[in-house]
Design a protein around this motif. Sequence first.
Motif, PDB file in Angstrom:
ATOM      1  N   HIS A 175       0.828  -1.210   0.000  1.00  0.00           N
ATOM      2  CA  HIS A 175       0.000   0.000   0.000  1.00  0.00           C
ATOM      3  C   HIS A 175       0.863   1.261   0.000  1.00  0.00           C
ATOM      4  O   HIS A 175       0.559   2.230  -0.710  1.00  0.00           O
ATOM      5  CB  HIS A 175      -0.930   0.004   1.217  1.00  0.00           C
ATOM      6  CG  HIS A 175      -2.206  -0.757   1.006  1.00  0.00           C
ATOM      7  ND1 HIS A 175      -3.169  -0.362   0.110  1.00  0.00           N
ATOM      8  CD2 HIS A 175      -2.670  -1.896   1.585  1.00  0.00           C
ATOM      9  CE1 HIS A 175      -4.184  -1.214   0.139  1.00  0.00           C
ATOM     10  NE2 HIS A 175      -3.902  -2.156   1.019  1.00  0.00           N
ATOM     11  N   VAL A 176       1.916   1.251   0.787  1.00  0.00           N
ATOM     12  CA  VAL A 176       2.790   2.430   0.840  1.00  0.00           C
ATOM     13  C   VAL A 176       3.427   2.680  -0.528  1.00  0.00           C
ATOM     14  O   VAL A 176       3.529   3.824  -0.993  1.00  0.00           O
ATOM     15  CB  VAL A 176       3.882   2.254   1.915  1.00  0.00           C
ATOM     16  CG1 VAL A 176       4.841   3.453   1.892  1.00  0.00           C
ATOM     17  CG2 VAL A 176       3.253   2.117   3.300  1.00  0.00           C
ATOM     18  N   GLU A 177       3.830   1.606  -1.185  1.00  0.00           N
ATOM     19  CA  GLU A 177       4.489   1.742  -2.486  1.00  0.00           C
ATOM     20  C   GLU A 177       3.559   2.276  -3.572  1.00  0.00           C
ATOM     21  O   GLU A 177       4.019   2.766  -4.610  1.00  0.00           O
ATOM     22  CB  GLU A 177       5.077   0.393  -2.907  1.00  0.00           C
ATOM     23  CG  GLU A 177       6.303   0.007  -2.086  1.00  0.00           C
ATOM     24  CD  GLU A 177       6.725  -1.432  -2.305  1.00  0.00           C
ATOM     25  OE1 GLU A 177       5.981  -2.170  -2.993  1.00  0.00           O
ATOM     26  OE2 GLU A 177       7.790  -1.825  -1.789  1.00  0.00           O
ATOM     27  N   MET A 178       2.254   2.210  -3.353  1.00  0.00           N
ATOM     28  CA  MET A 178       1.300   2.776  -4.310  1.00  0.00           C
ATOM     29  C   MET A 178       1.315   4.312  -4.274  1.00  0.00           C
ATOM     30  O   MET A 178       0.889   4.979  -5.211  1.00  0.00           O
ATOM     31  CB  MET A 178      -0.116   2.266  -4.022  1.00  0.00           C
ATOM     32  CG  MET A 178      -0.330   0.786  -4.291  1.00  0.00           C
ATOM     33  SD  MET A 178      -0.158   0.318  -6.044  1.00  0.00           S
ATOM     34  CE  MET A 178       1.492  -0.402  -6.027  1.00  0.00           C
ATOM     35  N   ARG A 223      -2.860   8.903  -1.285  1.00  0.00           N
ATOM     36  CA  ARG A 223      -3.469   9.142   0.031  1.00  0.00           C
ATOM     37  C   ARG A 223      -4.332   7.956   0.463  1.00  0.00           C
ATOM     38  O   ARG A 223      -4.287   7.531   1.617  1.00  0.00           O
ATOM     39  CB  ARG A 223      -4.330  10.418  -0.053  1.00  0.00           C
ATOM     40  CG  ARG A 223      -5.095  10.760   1.215  1.00  0.00           C
ATOM     41  CD  ARG A 223      -4.172  11.214   2.306  1.00  0.00           C
ATOM     42  NE  ARG A 223      -4.907  11.590   3.505  1.00  0.00           N
ATOM     43  CZ  ARG A 223      -4.332  11.938   4.644  1.00  0.00           C
ATOM     44  NH1 ARG A 223      -3.007  11.960   4.734  1.00  0.00           N
ATOM     45  NH2 ARG A 223      -5.059  12.270   5.692  1.00  0.00           N
ATOM     46  N   GLU A 224      -5.101   7.433  -0.478  1.00  0.00           N
ATOM     47  CA  GLU A 224      -5.978   6.295  -0.175  1.00  0.00           C
ATOM     48  C   GLU A 224      -5.172   5.086   0.287  1.00  0.00           C
ATOM     49  O   GLU A 224      -5.532   4.415   1.258  1.00  0.00           O
ATOM     50  CB  GLU A 224      -6.803   5.932  -1.410  1.00  0.00           C
ATOM     51  CG  GLU A 224      -7.737   4.754  -1.195  1.00  0.00           C
ATOM     52  CD  GLU A 224      -8.479   4.361  -2.461  1.00  0.00           C
ATOM     53  OE1 GLU A 224      -9.185   3.341  -2.434  1.00  0.00           O
ATOM     54  OE2 GLU A 224      -8.336   5.059  -3.480  1.00  0.00           O
ATOM     55  N   HIS A 225      -4.068   4.819  -0.394  1.00  0.00           N
ATOM     56  CA  HIS A 225      -3.252   3.661  -0.025  1.00  0.00           C
ATOM     57  C   HIS A 225      -2.507   3.892   1.290  1.00  0.00           C
ATOM     58  O   HIS A 225      -2.313   2.948   2.070  1.00  0.00           O
ATOM     59  CB  HIS A 225      -2.266   3.333  -1.147  1.00  0.00           C
ATOM     60  CG  HIS A 225      -2.903   2.631  -2.314  1.00  0.00           C
ATOM     61  ND1 HIS A 225      -3.355   3.298  -3.421  1.00  0.00           N
ATOM     62  CD2 HIS A 225      -3.181   1.316  -2.521  1.00  0.00           C
ATOM     63  CE1 HIS A 225      -3.871   2.429  -4.273  1.00  0.00           C
ATOM     64  NE2 HIS A 225      -3.784   1.228  -3.753  1.00  0.00           N
ATOM     65  N   TYR A 226      -2.105   5.121   1.547  1.00  0.00           N
ATOM     66  CA  TYR A 226      -1.473   5.407   2.834  1.00  0.00           C
ATOM     67  C   TYR A 226      -2.453   5.145   3.985  1.00  0.00           C
ATOM     68  O   TYR A 226      -2.076   4.603   5.032  1.00  0.00           O
ATOM     69  CB  TYR A 226      -1.007   6.869   2.892  1.00  0.00           C
ATOM     70  CG  TYR A 226       0.197   7.180   2.029  1.00  0.00           C
ATOM     71  CD1 TYR A 226       1.121   6.190   1.687  1.00  0.00           C
ATOM     72  CD2 TYR A 226       0.420   8.474   1.556  1.00  0.00           C
ATOM     73  CE1 TYR A 226       2.222   6.475   0.893  1.00  0.00           C
ATOM     74  CE2 TYR A 226       1.521   8.774   0.765  1.00  0.00           C
ATOM     75  CZ  TYR A 226       2.418   7.769   0.432  1.00  0.00           C
ATOM     76  OH  TYR A 226       3.513   8.062  -0.352  1.00  0.00           O
ATOM     77  N   LYS A 232       6.677  11.617   2.628  1.00  0.00           N
ATOM     78  CA  LYS A 232       6.083  12.484   3.644  1.00  0.00           C
ATOM     79  C   LYS A 232       4.637  12.087   3.948  1.00  0.00           C
ATOM     80  O   LYS A 232       4.210  12.107   5.104  1.00  0.00           O
ATOM     81  CB  LYS A 232       6.139  13.930   3.168  1.00  0.00           C
ATOM     82  CG  LYS A 232       5.586  14.931   4.175  1.00  0.00           C
ATOM     83  CD  LYS A 232       5.689  16.348   3.631  1.00  0.00           C
ATOM     84  CE  LYS A 232       5.100  17.341   4.623  1.00  0.00           C
ATOM     85  NZ  LYS A 232       5.167  18.736   4.104  1.00  0.00           N
ATOM     86  N   GLY A 233       3.893  11.736   2.911  1.00  0.00           N
ATOM     87  CA  GLY A 233       2.492  11.376   3.107  1.00  0.00           C
ATOM     88  C   GLY A 233       2.328  10.197   4.041  1.00  0.00           C
ATOM     89  O   GLY A 233       1.453  10.189   4.911  1.00  0.00           O
ATOM     90  N   ALA A 269      -2.153   2.480   7.037  1.00  0.00           N
ATOM     91  CA  ALA A 269      -2.358   2.801   8.450  1.00  0.00           C
ATOM     92  C   ALA A 269      -3.394   1.863   9.075  1.00  0.00           C
ATOM     93  O   ALA A 269      -3.243   1.423  10.223  1.00  0.00           O
ATOM     94  CB  ALA A 269      -2.810   4.254   8.589  1.00  0.00           C
ATOM     95  N   PHE A 270      -4.435   1.553   8.314  1.00  0.00           N
ATOM     96  CA  PHE A 270      -5.462   0.628   8.807  1.00  0.00           C
ATOM     97  C   PHE A 270      -4.851  -0.740   9.118  1.00  0.00           C
ATOM     98  O   PHE A 270      -5.104  -1.328  10.181  1.00  0.00           O
ATOM     99  CB  PHE A 270      -6.570   0.486   7.762  1.00  0.00           C
ATOM    100  CG  PHE A 270      -7.545  -0.614   8.062  1.00  0.00           C
ATOM    101  CD1 PHE A 270      -8.543  -0.442   9.010  1.00  0.00           C
ATOM    102  CD2 PHE A 270      -7.452  -1.839   7.408  1.00  0.00           C
ATOM    103  CE1 PHE A 270      -9.444  -1.465   9.300  1.00  0.00           C
ATOM    104  CE2 PHE A 270      -8.346  -2.866   7.690  1.00  0.00           C
ATOM    105  CZ  PHE A 270      -9.342  -2.675   8.640  1.00  0.00           C
ATOM    106  N   TYR A 271      -4.025  -1.236   8.198  1.00  0.00           N
ATOM    107  CA  TYR A 271      -3.414  -2.546   8.416  1.00  0.00           C
ATOM    108  C   TYR A 271      -2.328  -2.497   9.489  1.00  0.00           C
ATOM    109  O   TYR A 271      -2.042  -3.510  10.137  1.00  0.00           O
ATOM    110  CB  TYR A 271      -2.868  -3.107   7.104  1.00  0.00           C
ATOM    111  CG  TYR A 271      -3.954  -3.661   6.214  1.00  0.00           C
ATOM    112  CD1 TYR A 271      -4.825  -4.645   6.682  1.00  0.00           C
ATOM    113  CD2 TYR A 271      -4.132  -3.204   4.914  1.00  0.00           C
ATOM    114  CE1 TYR A 271      -5.839  -5.151   5.886  1.00  0.00           C
ATOM    115  CE2 TYR A 271      -5.143  -3.708   4.106  1.00  0.00           C
ATOM    116  CZ  TYR A 271      -5.995  -4.682   4.599  1.00  0.00           C
ATOM    117  OH  TYR A 271      -7.001  -5.183   3.810  1.00  0.00           O
TER     118      TYR A 271
END
Length: 225
Positions: A171-174, A177-180, A214-215, A184-186
């Motif tokens: 998710h981070v590598e995507m 904002r949605e993936h970040y 940063k995001g 965080a959820f996971y």
Amino acid sequence: MLSDEDPRFLNLEKEHWKKTLLHAGIFALSKKRFEKLFNDLTDTAVLSEKNKTTALNQSENPETFLNHWLVRPHKGRYESFYVTLSEEQKQLLKDKAIHALSKQIHQTGAKRTLFLLLDFHHAFKEGEALWYKFTMTQTTITREEKQFMHSFIITAPEMATPLLIHTIEWHVEMRSREHYLMAAFYLDQLNGCLNHEEFQSVLSVLNHRFSKLKGFREVIRHYTR
């Protein structure tokens, strides 16, 4: 008591139909036409019963069911049939259904149904392999895949932890904002699977690896306070 095949029974049925037709206002029905109508109705009823019997016989066979079901796989139909089987037949159906859908995983409908079945059967080992091979090569994760992951975490947290960490990284590598937010959820889910020291160790690795994003740092900053 007369049997259905007794000629006297058929005659009684004919008389009943004559009275019914007369009552309905059909007065000019010749004997020949009436005989044809009665025979047609009888043949239709017999054919209907034969079709029902054939359908029941086919539904008892997992192979036959799968051949029809795979044309348009649906979890509800699968479950309804599954519960009618013996334990041996259940295992056969499960293995063949998962194997067949795995070959169709690039089709959205098949993939959705596949992960629903993996969740239904708690087939986490098979699901984990498919998650690595297919889910993490896509740009989005379906609701059914998320549901599978949730069940995996709840049922077998220790087994799910490596997959959970890889999913967070994915998710981070995507880099959106949605993936970040999903990362965080996971992370919250991971926090529940590990003790404090283990979680902080994973968090440290993630912070180091993605220090320039940063995001992502903003989304998880409450963990590092």
